[in-house]
Write a protein that holds these residues in place. Structure first.
Motif, PDB file in Angstrom:
ATOM      1  N   TYR A   1       0.829  -1.210   0.000  1.00  0.00           N
ATOM      2  CA  TYR A   1       0.000   0.000   0.000  1.00  0.00           C
ATOM      3  C   TYR A   1       0.860   1.255   0.000  1.00  0.00           C
ATOM      4  CZ  TYR A   1      -4.399  -2.491   0.706  1.00  0.00           C
ATOM      5  OH  TYR A   1      -5.500  -3.295   0.545  1.00  0.00           O
ATOM      6  N   SER A   2       1.960   1.236   0.729  1.00  0.00           N
ATOM      7  CA  SER A   2       2.866   2.388   0.753  1.00  0.00           C
ATOM      8  C   SER A   2       3.468   2.633  -0.620  1.00  0.00           C
ATOM      9  CB  SER A   2       3.990   2.179   1.769  1.00  0.00           C
ATOM     10  OG  SER A   2       3.474   2.103   3.067  1.00  0.00           O
ATOM     11  N   ILE A   3       3.864   1.579  -1.292  1.00  0.00           N
ATOM     12  CA  ILE A   3       4.429   1.718  -2.643  1.00  0.00           C
ATOM     13  C   ILE A   3       3.397   2.339  -3.584  1.00  0.00           C
ATOM     14  CG2 ILE A   3       5.172   0.411  -4.681  1.00  0.00           C
ATOM     15  CD1 ILE A   3       7.388   0.585  -2.714  1.00  0.00           C
ATOM     16  N   VAL A   4       2.190   1.797  -3.571  1.00  0.00           N
ATOM     17  CA  VAL A   4       1.145   2.287  -4.481  1.00  0.00           C
ATOM     18  C   VAL A   4       0.864   3.767  -4.240  1.00  0.00           C
ATOM     19  CG1 VAL A   4      -1.326   2.121  -5.029  1.00  0.00           C
ATOM     20  CG2 VAL A   4       0.075   0.049  -4.888  1.00  0.00           C
ATOM     21  N   TRP A   5       0.638   4.160  -2.998  1.00  0.00           N
ATOM     22  CA  TRP A   5       0.309   5.555  -2.709  1.00  0.00           C
ATOM     23  C   TRP A   5       1.485   6.490  -2.952  1.00  0.00           C
ATOM     24  CZ3 TRP A   5      -4.266   7.414  -2.898  1.00  0.00           C
ATOM     25  CH2 TRP A   5      -5.343   6.595  -2.631  1.00  0.00           C
ATOM     26  N   PHE A   6       2.694   6.038  -2.665  1.00  0.00           N
ATOM     27  CA  PHE A   6       3.874   6.862  -2.907  1.00  0.00           C
ATOM     28  C   PHE A   6       4.051   7.096  -4.406  1.00  0.00           C
ATOM     29  CE2 PHE A   6       8.347   8.121  -2.638  1.00  0.00           C
ATOM     30  CZ  PHE A   6       8.312   8.914  -1.501  1.00  0.00           C
ATOM     31  N   VAL A   7       3.843   6.057  -5.221  1.00  0.00           N
ATOM     32  CA  VAL A   7       3.950   6.197  -6.676  1.00  0.00           C
ATOM     33  C   VAL A   7       2.867   7.137  -7.204  1.00  0.00           C
ATOM     34  CG1 VAL A   7       3.693   4.946  -8.864  1.00  0.00           C
ATOM     35  CG2 VAL A   7       5.168   4.037  -7.076  1.00  0.00           C
ATOM     36  N   ILE A   8       1.661   7.055  -6.659  1.00  0.00           N
ATOM     37  CA  ILE A   8       0.602   7.986  -7.068  1.00  0.00           C
ATOM     38  C   ILE A   8       1.035   9.417  -6.780  1.00  0.00           C
ATOM     39  CG2 ILE A   8      -1.737   8.793  -6.495  1.00  0.00           C
ATOM     40  CD1 ILE A   8      -2.505   5.800  -6.201  1.00  0.00           C
ATOM     41  N   GLY A   9       1.611   9.655  -5.614  1.00  0.00           N
ATOM     42  CA  GLY A   9       2.113  10.990  -5.276  1.00  0.00           C
ATOM     43  C   GLY A   9       3.190  11.461  -6.245  1.00  0.00           C
ATOM     44  N   ILE A  10       4.110  10.575  -6.585  1.00  0.00           N
ATOM     45  CA  ILE A  10       5.183  10.923  -7.516  1.00  0.00           C
ATOM     46  C   ILE A  10       4.619  11.238  -8.901  1.00  0.00           C
ATOM     47  CG2 ILE A  10       7.155   9.963  -8.787  1.00  0.00           C
ATOM     48  CD1 ILE A  10       7.962   8.547  -6.189  1.00  0.00           C
ATOM     49  N   ILE A  11       3.648  10.453  -9.349  1.00  0.00           N
ATOM     50  CA  ILE A  11       3.038  10.694 -10.661  1.00  0.00           C
ATOM     51  C   ILE A  11       2.351  12.056 -10.685  1.00  0.00           C
ATOM     52  CG2 ILE A  11       1.172   9.936 -12.195  1.00  0.00           C
ATOM     53  CD1 ILE A  11       1.993   7.035 -11.468  1.00  0.00           C
ATOM     54  N   LEU A  12       1.615  12.375  -9.632  1.00  0.00           N
ATOM     55  CA  LEU A  12       0.949  13.684  -9.576  1.00  0.00           C
ATOM     56  C   LEU A  12       1.966  14.822  -9.623  1.00  0.00           C
ATOM     57  CD1 LEU A  12      -1.882  13.096  -6.954  1.00  0.00           C
ATOM     58  CD2 LEU A  12      -2.134  13.450  -9.407  1.00  0.00           C
TER      59      LEU A  12
END
Length: 137
Positions: free
Chosen positions: A67-78
């Protein structure tokens, strides 16, 4: 949950879990370089704990990682899209695009910050439960 493992095996898995929790905490001081080590360790020994309260700790750490990986990647993409939009706004001389890009970057940064705090909370909560000899929810 029925727990039929030997005391030696239980102690070994408890120590193993202490090490994985410790590695997660240490990974904050190594720019995340150690982050992959505890997840591999969790997958390697997860089956040894099945049917015991220790299985909840393996699952807890695995879910926390993904879950941390997924949300962190979403933040980076934004943030990446926001920086691209900001570059376009400079070239197009558009203040509206710049404002939108700044807001999008702020949202990405907020998601990354929340993810960091949530991850640390989960590691601390799990480690405390392990120390107390309790399963995690």
């Amino acid at each position: 949950m029925r727990d039929s493992m030997s005391n030696d095996k239980r102690r070994s898995l408890i120590t193993y879990n202490h090490i994985t929790y410790f590695l997660y905490v240490i990974s904050y001081f190594t720019a995340g370089l150690l982050w992959i080590v505890p997840i591999v360790m969790n997958y390697a020994k997860r089956h040894d704990a099945s049917g015991s309260w220790l299985a909840t700790h393996f699952d807890w750490q695995i879910k926390t990682f993904w879950y941390s990986i997924v949300w962190f990647v979403i933040g980076i993409i934004l943030i990446t899209f926001a920086l691209g939009g900001f570059g376009v706004s400079v070239l197009a001389d558009s203040g509206n695009i710049a404002i939108g890009s700044i807001l999008l970057a702020g949202l990405g940064l907020l998601i990354m910050t929340f993810t960091f705090i949530w991850h640390l909370y989960r590691i601390i909560r799990g480690w405390i439960a392990l120390t107390d000899g309790r399963p995690v929810p």
